[in-house]
Design a protein around this motif. Structure first.
Motif, PDB file in Angstrom:
ATOM      1  N   ASN A  65      -8.409  -3.606   3.468  1.00  0.00           N
ATOM      2  CA  ASN A  65      -7.654  -2.365   3.330  1.00  0.00           C
ATOM      3  C   ASN A  65      -8.463  -1.177   3.799  1.00  0.00           C
ATOM      4  O   ASN A  65      -9.616  -0.986   3.395  1.00  0.00           O
ATOM      5  N   GLY A  66      -7.868  -0.375   4.648  1.00  0.00           N
ATOM      6  CA  GLY A  66      -8.522   0.828   5.128  1.00  0.00           C
ATOM      7  C   GLY A  66      -9.439   0.610   6.306  1.00  0.00           C
ATOM      8  O   GLY A  66      -9.987   1.564   6.850  1.00  0.00           O
ATOM      9  N   SER A  67      -9.583  -0.646   6.747  1.00  0.00           N
ATOM     10  CA  SER A  67     -10.479  -0.916   7.872  1.00  0.00           C
ATOM     11  C   SER A  67      -9.849  -0.444   9.173  1.00  0.00           C
ATOM     12  O   SER A  67      -8.626  -0.294   9.281  1.00  0.00           O
ATOM     13  N   ARG A  93       6.349  -8.507  15.051  1.00  0.00           N
ATOM     14  CA  ARG A  93       6.167  -7.744  13.808  1.00  0.00           C
ATOM     15  C   ARG A  93       5.770  -8.644  12.652  1.00  0.00           C
ATOM     16  O   ARG A  93       4.921  -8.303  11.832  1.00  0.00           O
ATOM     17  N   GLY A  94       6.416  -9.801  12.582  1.00  0.00           N
ATOM     18  CA  GLY A  94       6.085 -10.721  11.495  1.00  0.00           C
ATOM     19  C   GLY A  94       4.620 -11.103  11.499  1.00  0.00           C
ATOM     20  O   GLY A  94       3.948 -11.095  10.457  1.00  0.00           O
ATOM     21  N   ASN A  95       4.128 -11.417  12.696  1.00  0.00           N
ATOM     22  CA  ASN A  95       2.713 -11.817  12.772  1.00  0.00           C
ATOM     23  C   ASN A  95       1.782 -10.636  12.533  1.00  0.00           C
ATOM     24  O   ASN A  95       0.715 -10.794  11.929  1.00  0.00           O
ATOM     25  N   ILE A 150      -2.070  -7.868   8.929  1.00  0.00           N
ATOM     26  CA  ILE A 150      -2.483  -6.699   8.137  1.00  0.00           C
ATOM     27  C   ILE A 150      -2.959  -7.137   6.753  1.00  0.00           C
ATOM     28  O   ILE A 150      -3.942  -6.610   6.215  1.00  0.00           O
ATOM     29  N   LYS A 151      -2.275  -8.113   6.204  1.00  0.00           N
ATOM     30  CA  LYS A 151      -2.643  -8.555   4.847  1.00  0.00           C
ATOM     31  C   LYS A 151      -4.017  -9.206   4.854  1.00  0.00           C
ATOM     32  O   LYS A 151      -4.749  -9.165   3.853  1.00  0.00           O
ATOM     33  N   GLN A 186      -1.634  -1.577  12.300  1.00  0.00           N
ATOM     34  CA  GLN A 186      -0.524  -0.753  11.826  1.00  0.00           C
ATOM     35  C   GLN A 186       0.062   0.074  12.968  1.00  0.00           C
ATOM     36  O   GLN A 186       1.273   0.285  13.055  1.00  0.00           O
ATOM     37  N   GLU A 202       2.423  -8.142  10.597  1.00  0.00           N
ATOM     38  CA  GLU A 202       2.452  -7.916   9.136  1.00  0.00           C
ATOM     39  C   GLU A 202       1.533  -8.884   8.431  1.00  0.00           C
ATOM     40  O   GLU A 202       0.799  -8.527   7.499  1.00  0.00           O
ATOM     41  N   PHE A 235       5.518 -17.478  10.588  1.00  0.00           N
ATOM     42  CA  PHE A 235       5.065 -16.380   9.736  1.00  0.00           C
ATOM     43  C   PHE A 235       5.941 -16.228   8.491  1.00  0.00           C
ATOM     44  O   PHE A 235       5.474 -15.769   7.444  1.00  0.00           O
ATOM     45  N   VAL A 287      -3.425   3.278   1.442  1.00  0.00           N
ATOM     46  CA  VAL A 287      -4.245   2.473   2.348  1.00  0.00           C
ATOM     47  C   VAL A 287      -4.431   3.277   3.634  1.00  0.00           C
ATOM     48  O   VAL A 287      -3.456   3.538   4.344  1.00  0.00           O
ATOM     49  N   ARG A 288      -5.645   3.643   3.858  1.00  0.00           N
ATOM     50  CA  ARG A 288      -5.967   4.571   4.958  1.00  0.00           C
ATOM     51  C   ARG A 288      -5.384   4.083   6.285  1.00  0.00           C
ATOM     52  O   ARG A 288      -5.616   2.947   6.709  1.00  0.00           O
ATOM     53  N   GLY A 289      -4.624   4.975   6.923  1.00  0.00           N
ATOM     54  CA  GLY A 289      -4.105   4.706   8.261  1.00  0.00           C
ATOM     55  C   GLY A 289      -2.951   3.716   8.314  1.00  0.00           C
ATOM     56  O   GLY A 289      -2.398   3.473   9.388  1.00  0.00           O
ATOM     57  N   VAL A 290      -2.585   3.156   7.154  1.00  0.00           N
ATOM     58  CA  VAL A 290      -1.533   2.134   7.193  1.00  0.00           C
ATOM     59  C   VAL A 290      -0.323   2.566   6.370  1.00  0.00           C
ATOM     60  O   VAL A 290       0.784   2.645   6.893  1.00  0.00           O
ATOM     61  N   VAL A 337       8.962  -9.452   6.422  1.00  0.00           N
ATOM     62  CA  VAL A 337       8.861 -10.611   5.528  1.00  0.00           C
ATOM     63  C   VAL A 337       8.928 -10.147   4.075  1.00  0.00           C
ATOM     64  O   VAL A 337       9.556 -10.792   3.228  1.00  0.00           O
ATOM     65  N   GLN A 397      -7.325  -2.810  10.520  1.00  0.00           N
ATOM     66  CA  GLN A 397      -6.023  -2.734   9.853  1.00  0.00           C
ATOM     67  C   GLN A 397      -5.223  -1.542  10.393  1.00  0.00           C
ATOM     68  O   GLN A 397      -4.014  -1.642  10.604  1.00  0.00           O
ATOM     69  N   ILE A 398      -5.924  -0.437  10.628  1.00  0.00           N
ATOM     70  CA  ILE A 398      -5.246   0.757  11.154  1.00  0.00           C
ATOM     71  C   ILE A 398      -4.672   0.456  12.541  1.00  0.00           C
ATOM     72  O   ILE A 398      -3.556   0.852  12.873  1.00  0.00           O
TER      73      ILE A 398
END
Lengths: 231, 471
Positions: B273-275, B261-263, B268-269, B282, B265, A18, A218-221, A108, B278-279
């Motif tokens: 965004n906002g899905s 955590r690395g994976n 998430i990318k 997080q 993170e 990663f 960003v919602r929720g994040v 990262v 993704q939440i």
């Protein structure tokens, strides 16, 4: 960080995976090596911009590798990644030639930000500003310039915006922002991050009259620097 | 308060000495007169034996007795002699009559050469007599009688005189000697105990290392010294094992946490965004961060156990640090009423990172265990002993054992709290360790009306113009 060459010497493949992806996505050319002896060879033979190095390595540990590298006259910056977090370990690393020390687990984006900071320090004469497209943050006066307007931020606001600017586009959670800006590792069950972001937005919006903001929620994040707004 | 071994030993030796003296005096009272009497009797028999040849001439006999070298010993008896003769040439009385009686059993003399002198103890009436039976120069039988009762009185008189001299001159000297002997015996007895005590007091209660090696001064102390050393080494090993276990566990957790955590993170990318996805990711990252914090705290506690927190001491403006915390707290929790009494310019030599962590943990506690529409009061003041820093807040009812157990590891106030309030119960333990490493005191008090006050106090160094960190 486009095109910078980064040898990554890390024996844990899952971590290397990663990290390599993250650095590559940020524009770096990553060479991954899994042991210290090969890592030293790569570092000596190839020209590189910055070395990312684990300490606990087979064949030759990171401390020994650093020592050999410095003795050979190589002065390229070195960032240590390590699960050993004791003060003695950090001090030993700095004494042997490390420029930065990132304990595991790490973000990262944090690694990317530190690589940028170290490489920019070398290539640039001035380090009093962080600039991203039309957003400029003065590190001395805490002044921010955006879309032709200028305003002074409070210390917390300045720290938060600077944090987001380290990796434009990357999403930082509220927890990460709390830890960096307020230096706390517990959740005070508060919306202080949201309040601080809102204050920054209001200050910038008031100045230029535009509802747009360089900070996107960003919602929720969490929050990110809205790179689309900065074109 | 424990009694003093020194005093107990001293008193016991004195009592023993007093008993010895008392027994000695009783023995003297009882046996000495008997002994003296026997010795005197023997002496008298010898003298009478020497002078008996002058008998039946009384005057010659008495002159011989008086000429004796040890006349002072028996001079008191000269008036008490009764000299009897078969021919009645001397005074006759009952004593004589009885002594000349054939029924008297005479003992032989000590010397074969003096076999004509015989002795006997005769009781005549109420008086006890020592009688010597002689055949004098004229070969006439004569008896010399001495009153043993009178002799006993004389001995008693002599003993009384001796005792009086003893009391005035000898006894005080003996008493002084006993005191000196007692002191000496005490010192000799205490020497090995002091040696062991000196070694043991150099024991570091955190590391269990001992600066002065513990050695058994005598073989009677071998067992106790060996037992203590065994216990000490076992404690060191156990603490080191516990520390290594926590440190190794913490260390080993870091790698998988880094991977997780690395994976996460990276994931998430890749998500919109906002899905919702993704939440969720997080949320996973938040829990990973929580695990990281717990791992960090466990490692800190393990280092504290091994006395290896390694604080970096710097002189800071504690008042400024507290002011900043109050400002931040006002941002964090606008729904809680925050007040403060912070005396300015209170300087303290401490590790600012650790103290920041300590105040943060106490503040976190005050928020979590507060009541609805509650308050928090920050206080920093100087006093005669140094300073004290307190964070005070109202709380819902706490268990009675809270004050005693609040700083125990993994202690949570009660089960009801534990379910709804986040945390592992390590924060206050860490605060206590941070206070300990600064040699400061951290206490908690719960008032009857449920106000919880955590107080950190320490003595202040004298003000100096050293490097100061400002906030």
């Amino acid at each position: 960080m486009n095109g910078i060459k980064v040898p990554l010497i890390e024996d844990e493949l899952k971590i290397a995976d990663f990290v390599t992806k993250g650095l590559t996505a940020a524009g770096a050319q990553v060479t991954h090596v899994t042991d210290g002896a090969t890592g030293l060879k790569v570092a000596l033979e190839d020209s590189h911009d910055i070395l990312v190095l684990d300490i606990m390595l087979p064949a030759m540990n990171g401390i020994e590798l650093m020592r050999e590298l410095r003795v050979s006259g190589n002065s390229r910056p070195i960032i240590i990644l390590s699960a050993k977090v004791d003060l003695e370990d950090r001090l030993e690393s700095f004494q042997k030639g490390a420029n930065d020390y990132l304990p595991k687990p790490f973000y990262v984006e944090e690694l990317i930000a530190r690589i940028k900071a170290l490489t920019q320090r070398i290539s640039s004469d001035s380090s009093d500003e962080i600039v991203y497209k039309n957003l400029t943050l003065d590190l001395v006066s805490r002044r921010v310039d955006w879309q032709g307007s200028s305003t002074i931020l409070s210390p917390r606001e300045f720290s938060l915006l600077g944090y987001l600017m380290r990796s434009p586009g990357n999403i930082y959670s509220r927890q990460q922002i709390l830890k960096h800006v307020w230096a706390i590792d517990f959740d005070p069950e508060t919306n202080v991050v949201d309040v601080c972001v809102l204050r920054i937005k209001r200050k910038l919006n008031r100045k230029n009259g535009s509802p747009a903001s360089p900070i996107e929620s960003v919602r929720g994040v969490g929050y990110r620097l809205a790179i689309e707004e900065l074109e | 308060m424990k009694p003093s071994f020194k005093v107990v030993l001293f008193i016991n030796i004195l009592i023993a000495s007093a008993i010895i003296i008392f027994v000695n005096r009783i023995a003297i009272q009882i046996f000495l007169p008997l002994q003296i009497k026997q010795e005197l009797k023997t002496e008298l028999i010898n003298y009478i034996g020497e002078c008996g040849k002058f008998l039946p001439d009384r005057e010659d006999f008495l002159s011989c007795i008086q000429a004796s070298e040890k006349i002072s010993l028996i001079k008191g008896f000269t008036g008490r002699y009764v000299i009897c003769s078969e021919k009645n040439t001397l005074k006759q009385n009952d004593a004589c009559g009885n002594s000349l009686s054939p029924s008297v059993k005479w003992d032989g003399t000590q010397s074969a050469a003096e076999k004509e002198i015989q002795y006997a103890e005769i009781k005549i009436g109420k008086t006890q007599w020592l009688a010597g039976n002689f055949y004098g120069s004229t070969h006439e039988r004569a008896v010399v009688l001495l009153s043993l009762d009178d002799m006993s009185l004389e001995i008693s008189r002599m003993l009384r005189a001796y005792r009086d001299r003893n009391t005035i001159y000898v006894l005080p000297v003996i008493f002084l000697l006993i005191l000196l002997m007692t002191w000496h015996v005490f010192n000799v007895a205490m020497r090995p105990i002091r040696q062991i005590d000196k070694s043991i007091t150099t024991l570091d209660l955190k590391t269990f290392e001992i600066k002065t090696a513990l050695v058994a001064p005598y073989r009677e102390f071998l067992n106790i010294v060996n037992s203590f050393e065994g216990l000490r080494l076992r404690l060191i090993q156990n603490f080191e094992k516990a520390r290594r276990f926590t440190a190794d566990a913490s260390h080993e957790l870091r790698t998988p946490l880094t991977i997780l955590r690395g994976n996460a993170e990276a994931l998430i990318k890749d998500l919109q965004n906002g899905s919702n996805e993704q939440i969720r990711v997080q949320m996973v990252i938040s829990e990973i961060d929580r695990l990281v914090t717990i791992t960090q705290k466990l490692l800190w506690l393990s280092r504290a156990d091994a006395n290896k927190l390694n604080p970096v001491f710097q002189k800071i403006n504690l008042s400024d640090l507290m002011e900043q915390w109050v400002l931040d707290a006002q941002s964090f929790n606008p729904n809680l009423k925050l007040t403060s009494e912070i005396q300015p310019k209170i300087m303290w030599k401490c590790d600012p990172t650790l103290i920041h962590q300590l105040i943060g943990n106490l503040y976190d506690n005050a928020v979590k265990y507060n009541v609805a529409k509650g308050w928090i009061h920050f206080r920093l003041k100087q006093n005669d002993n140094g300073f004290y820093l307190s964070i005070e807040n109202p709380s819902s009812p706490l268990p009675a054992k809270f004050e005693k157990q609040a700083f125990d590891r993994f202690y949570r106030a009660d089960d009801a709290h534990s379910r709804s309030i986040d945390g592992l119960g390590l924060g206050l333990s860490l605060c206590q360790e941070i206070a300990n490493v600064h040699e400061a005191q951290l206490r908690v008090k719960v008032s009857d009306d449920g106000i919880v006050t955590f107080t950190l106090s320490d003595s202040l160094p004298p003000p100096k113009d050293d490097e100061i960190i400002t906030f």
